[in-house]
Motif scaffolding. Structure first.
Motif, PDB file in Angstrom:
ATOM      1  N   THR A  90      -8.607  -2.268 -10.212  1.00 27.60           N
ATOM      2  CA  THR A  90      -9.323  -1.024  -9.914  1.00 27.60           C
ATOM      3  C   THR A  90     -10.606  -1.257  -9.122  1.00 27.60           C
ATOM      4  O   THR A  90     -11.284  -0.318  -8.774  1.00 27.60           O
ATOM      5  CB  THR A  90      -9.688  -0.286 -11.211  1.00 27.60           C
ATOM      6  OG1 THR A  90     -10.383  -1.192 -12.065  1.00 27.60           O
ATOM      7  CG2 THR A  90      -8.459   0.228 -11.922  1.00 27.60           C
ATOM      8  N   ALA A  91     -10.942  -2.527  -8.853  1.00 24.69           N
ATOM      9  CA  ALA A  91     -12.233  -2.787  -8.226  1.00 24.69           C
ATOM     10  C   ALA A  91     -12.233  -2.486  -6.729  1.00 24.69           C
ATOM     11  O   ALA A  91     -13.290  -2.450  -6.116  1.00 24.69           O
ATOM     12  CB  ALA A  91     -12.645  -4.238  -8.455  1.00 24.69           C
ATOM     13  N   LEU A  92     -11.052  -2.274  -6.145  1.00 31.77           N
ATOM     14  CA  LEU A  92     -10.995  -2.013  -4.706  1.00 31.77           C
ATOM     15  C   LEU A  92     -10.611  -0.553  -4.458  1.00 31.77           C
ATOM     16  O   LEU A  92      -9.842   0.042  -5.220  1.00 31.77           O
ATOM     17  CB  LEU A  92      -9.970  -2.941  -4.044  1.00 31.77           C
ATOM     18  CG  LEU A  92     -10.346  -4.427  -4.077  1.00 31.77           C
ATOM     19  CD1 LEU A  92      -9.164  -5.280  -3.648  1.00 31.77           C
ATOM     20  CD2 LEU A  92     -11.542  -4.691  -3.175  1.00 31.77           C
ATOM     21  N   ASN A  93     -11.150  -0.007  -3.375  1.00 32.29           N
ATOM     22  CA  ASN A  93     -10.832   1.367  -2.994  1.00 32.29           C
ATOM     23  C   ASN A  93      -9.362   1.442  -2.573  1.00 32.29           C
ATOM     24  O   ASN A  93      -8.960   0.796  -1.613  1.00 32.29           O
ATOM     25  CB  ASN A  93     -11.750   1.782  -1.844  1.00 32.29           C
ATOM     26  CG  ASN A  93     -11.550   3.222  -1.440  1.00 32.29           C
ATOM     27  OD1 ASN A  93     -10.550   3.838  -1.794  1.00 32.29           O
ATOM     28  ND2 ASN A  93     -12.496   3.762  -0.702  1.00 32.29           N
ATOM     29  N   PRO A  94      -8.558   2.246  -3.278  1.00 34.48           N
ATOM     30  CA  PRO A  94      -7.111   2.262  -3.003  1.00 34.48           C
ATOM     31  C   PRO A  94      -6.758   2.816  -1.630  1.00 34.48           C
ATOM     32  O   PRO A  94      -5.670   2.551  -1.134  1.00 34.48           O
ATOM     33  CB  PRO A  94      -6.547   3.157  -4.109  1.00 34.48           C
ATOM     34  CG  PRO A  94      -7.694   3.995  -4.567  1.00 34.48           C
ATOM     35  CD  PRO A  94      -8.912   3.144  -4.382  1.00 34.48           C
ATOM     36  N   SER A  95      -7.656   3.566  -1.017  1.00 33.92           N
ATOM     37  CA  SER A  95      -7.275   4.196   0.255  1.00 33.92           C
ATOM     38  C   SER A  95      -7.976   3.564   1.449  1.00 33.92           C
ATOM     39  O   SER A  95      -8.108   4.187   2.487  1.00 33.92           O
ATOM     40  CB  SER A  95      -7.558   5.701   0.199  1.00 33.92           C
ATOM     41  OG  SER A  95      -8.935   5.918   0.070  1.00 33.92           O
ATOM     42  N   MET A  96      -8.426   2.321   1.296  1.00 38.23           N
ATOM     43  CA  MET A  96      -9.087   1.648   2.415  1.00 38.23           C
ATOM     44  C   MET A  96      -8.464   0.265   2.567  1.00 38.23           C
ATOM     45  O   MET A  96      -8.284  -0.437   1.571  1.00 38.23           O
ATOM     46  CB  MET A  96     -10.585   1.525   2.090  1.00 38.23           C
ATOM     47  CG  MET A  96     -11.477   1.271   3.271  1.00 38.23           C
ATOM     48  SD  MET A  96     -13.144   0.901   2.697  1.00 38.23           S
ATOM     49  CE  MET A  96     -14.076   2.164   3.485  1.00 38.23           C
ATOM     50  N   GLN A 125     -12.797  -3.274   3.708  1.00 40.54           N
ATOM     51  CA  GLN A 125     -13.679  -3.339   2.549  1.00 40.54           C
ATOM     52  C   GLN A 125     -14.533  -4.600   2.571  1.00 40.54           C
ATOM     53  O   GLN A 125     -15.681  -4.587   2.128  1.00 40.54           O
ATOM     54  CB  GLN A 125     -12.864  -3.260   1.248  1.00 40.54           C
ATOM     55  CG  GLN A 125     -12.107  -1.946   1.160  1.00 40.54           C
ATOM     56  CD  GLN A 125     -11.530  -1.669  -0.220  1.00 40.54           C
ATOM     57  OE1 GLN A 125     -12.207  -1.807  -1.224  1.00 40.54           O
ATOM     58  NE2 GLN A 125     -10.284  -1.267  -0.258  1.00 40.54           N
ATOM     59  N   TYR A 176      -3.297  -2.271   2.333  1.00 39.07           N
ATOM     60  CA  TYR A 176      -4.057  -1.601   1.269  1.00 39.07           C
ATOM     61  C   TYR A 176      -3.962  -2.386  -0.041  1.00 39.07           C
ATOM     62  O   TYR A 176      -2.994  -3.130  -0.248  1.00 39.07           O
ATOM     63  CB  TYR A 176      -3.518  -0.184   1.081  1.00 39.07           C
ATOM     64  CG  TYR A 176      -3.832   0.701   2.253  1.00 39.07           C
ATOM     65  CD1 TYR A 176      -5.020   1.425   2.293  1.00 39.07           C
ATOM     66  CD2 TYR A 176      -2.972   0.779   3.343  1.00 39.07           C
ATOM     67  CE1 TYR A 176      -5.336   2.213   3.379  1.00 39.07           C
ATOM     68  CE2 TYR A 176      -3.270   1.567   4.434  1.00 39.07           C
ATOM     69  CZ  TYR A 176      -4.451   2.282   4.453  1.00 39.07           C
ATOM     70  OH  TYR A 176      -4.775   3.056   5.524  1.00 39.07           O
ATOM     71  N   GLU A 233     -11.915  -6.172 -13.437  1.00 41.83           N
ATOM     72  CA  GLU A 233     -10.620  -5.542 -13.221  1.00 41.83           C
ATOM     73  C   GLU A 233     -10.246  -5.531 -11.749  1.00 41.83           C
ATOM     74  O   GLU A 233     -10.580  -4.591 -11.034  1.00 41.83           O
ATOM     75  CB  GLU A 233     -10.660  -4.099 -13.725  1.00 41.83           C
ATOM     76  CG  GLU A 233     -10.030  -3.842 -15.073  1.00 41.83           C
ATOM     77  CD  GLU A 233      -8.657  -4.439 -15.259  1.00 41.83           C
ATOM     78  OE1 GLU A 233      -7.882  -4.477 -14.283  1.00 41.83           O
ATOM     79  OE2 GLU A 233      -8.363  -4.866 -16.379  1.00 41.83           O
TER      80      GLU A 233
END
Lengths: 563, 329, 300
Positions: free
Chosen positions: A107-113, A118, A156, A104
């Motif tokens: 959703t696999a990445l941090n939304p706030s970074m 990353q 982001y 996915e």
């Protein structure tokens, strides 16, 4: 079981891997003794249906399983066994020697970074200094094909499309030049044209670096596209293992044979063939008998939102579904095909144009419209959400009798039960299903119940919105067979929405291709899906991977030549 | 996502700010209607309040005529609104001073007490909640979450009373009476006397906030991005610190904005218990004395603060979250 | 539209037998939550204590007995007597009746009003929804305890009035929860199927939406009762709630405060602990029900 003899020592060796999960209902054996090898520079595809244990096998290599898992056996990555490592050792393995790509990308990445940070984190975790890591992250983003990588590395994840996010995840996976990449259904969430690009990228980056790739997928086309070898898993066991040319062409194990037989195949694209008969066929197709068309859309437009935030999801669509005709609508996500299906039966208002169902306008809320709706059936994608969890199968299927007693002929309880039993039989469900609750059924069974409910009042029009997209191939085949049978028996017009061109080819008489809310091409199924004329339709058709490796090689060339 | 490019609508964040602010103003207006209707529902109406219990019907009739209280209700409401906009909250029956002045004198002290309590509560609750989530289902988690439910279920007056009995009666280390100073500076001059009121106010809040922080962190630990972070070799501590904490605590901190009514409710009890001369105590004594203008004035001030708090919470969240900062929904 | 076999998160890759009836599984989950079982036991004990206690341990709670005021616990008065000579243990029993009845009735009233309001707002949507939710916002902007004090200042409340008033200031949270649930449920495919097939709005709401909000509503109702008991205790503590000779645990505690500094612990401790125990019990039960009914939303 055949184990391909690798020339060089394998990068990944799994020996007799077993994984159990402790659950409320007792212990579940997800993997029951898997042995496999992946050699450097090679791509091994691990295929199987949901619950076969393929993802669990992949996750256990990096020990990413939930705590309820109990793992035995040995795994070797080079000279290390991840199952025997301590926390610090595991951290050097993760991301250092083994990179991982997930299903996915949304959703696999941090939304706030920021995405650059990353990627850089993977490098810093393995000893690269901060400044160097940031610099290298930009190079990696460039390498995976993010345009304007330096500026965009500070952006982001939500500012990237699904395909681009998957590229970022791949950049993270290859950051530390690992010797093994594990990709768990890396393209399943993506559109077919994007899937082709991501597969090309994975193959180039992984094999180009001499790393090994363990690819988990359920899609035989993906296997044929990039794998060298394939392991077929079923109920936690590897049932067949070998080079793809052999396994896909001459499968030995009955399960592999069944699986391959269930995959719907799109015929070879014939882009040069200009069918002279097009116009004739199209003119002759719609029924000349007296029955009105099941559905007629003229200049249909659908808007989301109001005022300045308005967004036109469907734009000027003309589409006709004849009395006994199955019309497929294909398109990628966001093309407006599901919106079109909903608007066709009045679940969303048309902002312009008109929809005529079975010869009558579908407008307003009066008794006439309710009676008209009694003759419309609908089946949706999600087998979990399509049935009320608090009603038994019998209650759900009989509900239309209660909604339209006059249409149904006011059946009494015994008569209702008899007719529900007939319907369940028509969709090939055992009689005992009638008193079951939806959560007791599998996804395929639930979809068949949803189909039975849609057929309760013998509809003149059936809307099927991605009815098989959430199902495994063998289950998909059953549902499609049932749909074909009931279509022959009940004789309704059907609007069949799907993103899967091969499925649509298997069932539809005519096909419309949608893009950005408009129909770019429509005509007889074979013509549109084999020798499409519109540029986008051609791109779509050539992007579909074929489960035949030789054919797939040809398609890849076609596609690369076109781009 | 797609919007037309017409004028102000080009920035979805601005659009959201305007829409949300409009909603807030509407809510404040609704509150003034409620307060106005309560004023009308008072026994004898506003005249009885101003003229006192001994007023004759003739006096009341004359007063009503003179002050426009015979006008139709909508007209009276507009006049009421007009007075509010000029800062006129009416006059206290009992204290013989404008309500606005009475509240203005007490409000800073209440704010001091509540802000101190909140700071203490947040400083304890957030790390606690994150720790509970990280060690989910451990003995530590079970015992602290159970304790949190017990604390949450304890009325603050009972909790405060127990603290008084222990710390001031038995141990004799802390005074049972809050500082009695007239100004914030005078209150701050007696820090020891502030300890028990602040502690009482913060303990219940610790229970609420740690519960939120825990479940928000648990939700985030189950997210896919955490798995991605682990798969690239990030240590568990860094997963929590770098990835999870920010995503899970942003909504918890924004939630502080929604806690304004709870905080004022708590202050009411704490001030009454420790005899702290803030707005809560003012409210309580006015309720005892049926001093309606003060009561309704306080209600208005608190309601405006509540609406402002949740507006601020929503806007902060929108501004902090990178997903909304660029383009909203 | 997403078009993939839904597999997000690690939990979904764990295969599980899709069987076992929900009722049996739910009950097992409730019983597995040890604190929920403890809560249930406490509640049963407190109810028996308040309802049957006076039959076993009859005391005079009508006539004051100043000759025997402020007695410490001892023979004849296991928990002593209060400032007007009532037996504290016996008073605890009749106070418990008031606390429980007011809490339960007000909690249920709040749940009913809130559910109806939220379901209508969520299902109808559009400007009706917007207007109804602004009313909820305005209600939440006035803290319940303040509004209750204003009402009590206007008229000293009887027990039924107390129930109505507490119920009417507590319906806002369930209204918000049920609205959110209704908004999500009305786009569920089985509801869409009913509408596409010519089902009426009434059928969609009554047969499909309302039954599927039951879990949320029941769990929240438990928390509402807990909060209502707390609220009536606060009100009584502030001297504006239940009036003598009737009493509840909050009022008992309040009347004992002035004597607590002279060491009369029996005047506040039993009543205070009773409040904590009953509110804890409801909160624990609510947590257990949430596990059992698989309700996602948290209390707010």
């Amino acid at each position: 079981m055949t184990t391909a003899p690798p020339n060089s020592p394998a990068t990944l060796r799994i020996r007799d891997l077993r994984v159990d999960f402790a659950s409320e209902g007792g212990t579940v054996e997800a993997v029951r003794g898997v042995t496999l090898d992946v050699a450097p520079g090679r791509v091994l595809a691990l295929v199987g249906e949901s619950g076969s244990g393929k993802s669990v096998t992949a996750m256990s290599v990096l020990r990413l399983l939930p705590r309820t898992a109990r793992t035995t056996g040995t795994i070797g990555v080079g000279d290390q066994d991840p199952l025997a490592l301590d926390a610090a050792g595991l951290r050097t393995l993760r991301g250092g020697r083994v990179g991982m790509v997930f299903q996915e990308p949304m959703t696999a990445l941090n939304p706030s970074m920021p995405v650059g940070a990353q990627v850089a984190e993977a490098l810093r975790n393995h000893g690269v200094a901060a400044a160097a890591a940031d610099e290298r992250a930009v190079e990696l983003l460039e390498e995976v094909g993010i345009p304007d990588a330096r500026a965009r590395s500070r952006r982001y994840p939500h500012e990237f499309s699904g395909g681009q996010r998957q590229r970022v995840v791949i950049a993270i996976a290859i950051a530390c030049e690992p010797e093994l990449i594990i990709a768990d259904e890396p393209t399943t969430a993506l559109d077919v044209t994007v899937q082709a690009e991501i597969l090309d990228l994975l193959r180039r980056l992984v094999v180009g670096r001499g790393a090994a790739l363990l690819l988990i997928t359920h899609n035989m086309g993906v296997v044929a596209d990039i794998a060298d070898e394939v392991c077929v898993m079923h109920h936690g066991l590897v049932v067949e293992h070998g080079p793809i040319a052999r396994v896909l062409a001459e499968p030995e194990h009955p399960y592999t044979r069944r699986l391959l037989a269930a995959v719907p195949v799109l015929p070879e694209p014939a882009l040069d063939a200009v069918t002279e008969a097009d116009e004739v066929v199209e003119a002759a197709a719609p029924g000349e008998d007296a029955a009105p068309d099941a559905l007629r859309l003229r200049g249909a437009c659908v808007d989301y939102g109001r005022g300045v935030r308005r967004f036109r999801a469907v734009h000027g669509v003309d589409l006709t579904v004849g009395p006994r005709e199955i019309v497929g609508v294909v398109g990628e996500s966001g093309s407006g095909k599901s919106t079109l299906a909903r608007a066709a039966v009045g679940l969303m208002p048309l902002s312009e144009g008109e929809a005529v169902v079975l010869g009558e306008h579908l407008r307003g809320h009066g008794r006439r419209v309710r009676a008209l709706r009694a003759r419309v059936g609908i089946v949706f994608q999600d087998p979990a959400g399509s049935l009320d969890p608090r009603m038994t199968v019998g209650q759900s299927v009989a509900e239309p009798f209660r909604m339209h007693p006059a249409v149904a002929g006011r059946p009494g309880p015994a008569e209702r039960r008899r007719r529900v039993a007939e319907l369940l039989d028509a969709v090939r469900l055992p009689a005992g299903t009638i008193d079951r609750f939806p959560h007791e059924l599998s996804g395929g069974q639930r979809q068949r119940v949803a189909l039975a409910r849609a057929l309760t009042l013998r509809p003149g029009l059936l809307i099927a919105d991605e009815p098989t997209s959430a199902l495994d191939v063998s289950v998909q085949q059953q549902v499609l067979d049932v749909l074909r049978d009931v279509h022959a028996e009940f004789g309704f017009g059907c609007l069949f929405i799907s993103h899967d061109l091969a499925v649509v080819h298997a069932i539809a008489d005519r096909v419309a291709v949608m893009r950005s809310g408009e129909i770019v091409e429509q005509g007889p199924a074979t013509q549109v899906l084999v020798s499409p004329r519109h540029e986008y339709a051609r791109r779509l058709v050539t992007a579909v991977p074929s489960p035949d490796p030789a054919e797939q090689r040809r398609r890849r060339e076609l596609r690369l030549a076109a781009s | 996502m797609t919007t037309t490019t017409r004028g102000w609508a080009r920035s979805p964040l601005l659009h959201y700010v305007l829409r949300r602010t409009g909603q807030a103003l509407l809510v404040v207006l609704l509150v003034t209607v409620v307060v106005f209707l309560l004023l009308q529902a008072l026994p004898g109406g506003p005249a009885r309040g101003v003229l006192g219990q001994t007023a004759t019907p003739e006096q009341i009739a004359a007063f009503n005529a003179a002050n426009g209280f015979d006008d139709p209700l909508p007209q009276q409401y507009l006049a009421f609104l007009d007075r509010l906009l000029h800062g006129d909250l009416g006059t206290s029956y009992v204290m013989n001073m404008p309500v606005a002045d009475a509240i203005g004198e007490r409000l800073p002290k209440t704010l001091l007490l509540t802000v101190l309590s909140l700071v203490v509560a947040v400083a304890v609750a957030l790390p606690l909640g994150v720790r509970q989530a990280a060690r989910r289902n451990s003995a530590f988690d079970y015992s602290t979450t159970t304790l949190a439910v017990v604390l949450y279920s304890t009325p603050s007056f009972f909790l405060g009373l127990l603290l008084v009995i222990v710390f001031s009666q038995w141990l004799g280390v802390l005074p049972a009476l809050a500082p009695q100073g007239q100004t914030v500076a005078e209150v701050l001059a007696e820090p020891k006397a502030l300890v028990l009121p602040v502690l009482t106010g913060s303990l219940v809040a610790v229970a609420t906030f740690s519960r939120y922080a825990r479940s928000s962190t648990i939700d985030n630990l189950a997210e896919d991005y955490v798995r991605t972070a682990r798969a690239k070799g990030t240590s568990e501590r860094a997963v929590l610190r770098r990835h999870v904490v920010r995503n899970s605590l942003t909504p918890v901190i924004a939630m502080l904005g929604y806690q304004v009514p709870v905080v004022f409710g708590g202050a009411l009890v704490v001030e009454q218990l420790f005899n702290y001369p803030g707005m809560g105590l003012l409210f309580w004594s006015s309720a005892q004395a049926s001093d309606f203008p003060v009561l309704l004035g306080c209600v208005l001030v608190i309601a405006v603060a509540t609406v402002a708090g949740s507006l601020l919470a929503d806007l902060t969240q929108a501004a902090v979250d990178p997903r909304t900062r660029g383009g909203l929904r | 539209m997403t078009t993939t076999p839904a597999t997000t998160g690690t939990t979904d890759i764990v295969p599980g037998p899709p069987t076992a009836a929900p009722r049996g599984r739910g009950l097992r989950r409730f019983l597995a939550n040890r604190m929920a079982v403890v809560g249930l036991a406490i509640l049963v004990l407190l109810v028996l204590f308040s309802v049957l206690g006076p039959l076993v341990y009859p005391t005079d709670q009508v006539h004051t007995d100043l000759a025997n005021a402020n007695l410490p616990p001892g023979a004849g008065h296991p928990l002593g007597t209060d400032a007007v000579g009532y037996d504290v243990l016996g008073r605890l029993m009749i106070a418990g009746r008031v606390s429980l009845v007011v809490g339960l009735a007000a909690g249920i009233l709040a749940t009913l009003v809130g559910t109806l309001w939220g379901a209508v707002a969520g299902y109808v949507g559009g400007w009706v929804d917007a207007a109804m939710m602004r009313v909820v916002d305005a209600g939440i902007a006035i803290p319940a305890i303040f509004l209750l004090l204003v009402v009590s200042a206007i008229t000293r409340p009887s027990v039924p009035l107390l129930v109505v008033v507490i119920g009417l200031v507590s319906w806002l949270v369930p209204a918000r929860l049920v609205r959110a649930e209704a908004v999500s449920l009305k786009t569920r495919e089985y509801v869409l199927a009913v509408r596409a097939g010519g089902g009426t709005h009434g059928r969609a709401v009554l047969r499909h939406i309302v039954p599927n909000t039951v879990g949320t509503v029941v769990v929240n109702a438990t928390f509402q009762v807990a909060d209502a008991i707390l609220l009536v205790a606060y009100l009584s503590y502030l001297g504006m709630g239940v009036q003598p000779p009737s009493t509840d645990w909050g009022a008992m505690l309040s009347s004992g405060i002035s004597l607590v500094y002279s060491g009369a612990w029996w005047l506040i401790l039993p009543a205070g602990l009773a409040i904590v125990a009953v509110v804890c019990a409801f909160n624990f039960i609510g947590d257990g029900l949430r596990d059992m009914l698989d309700v996602k939303g948290r209390r707010s």
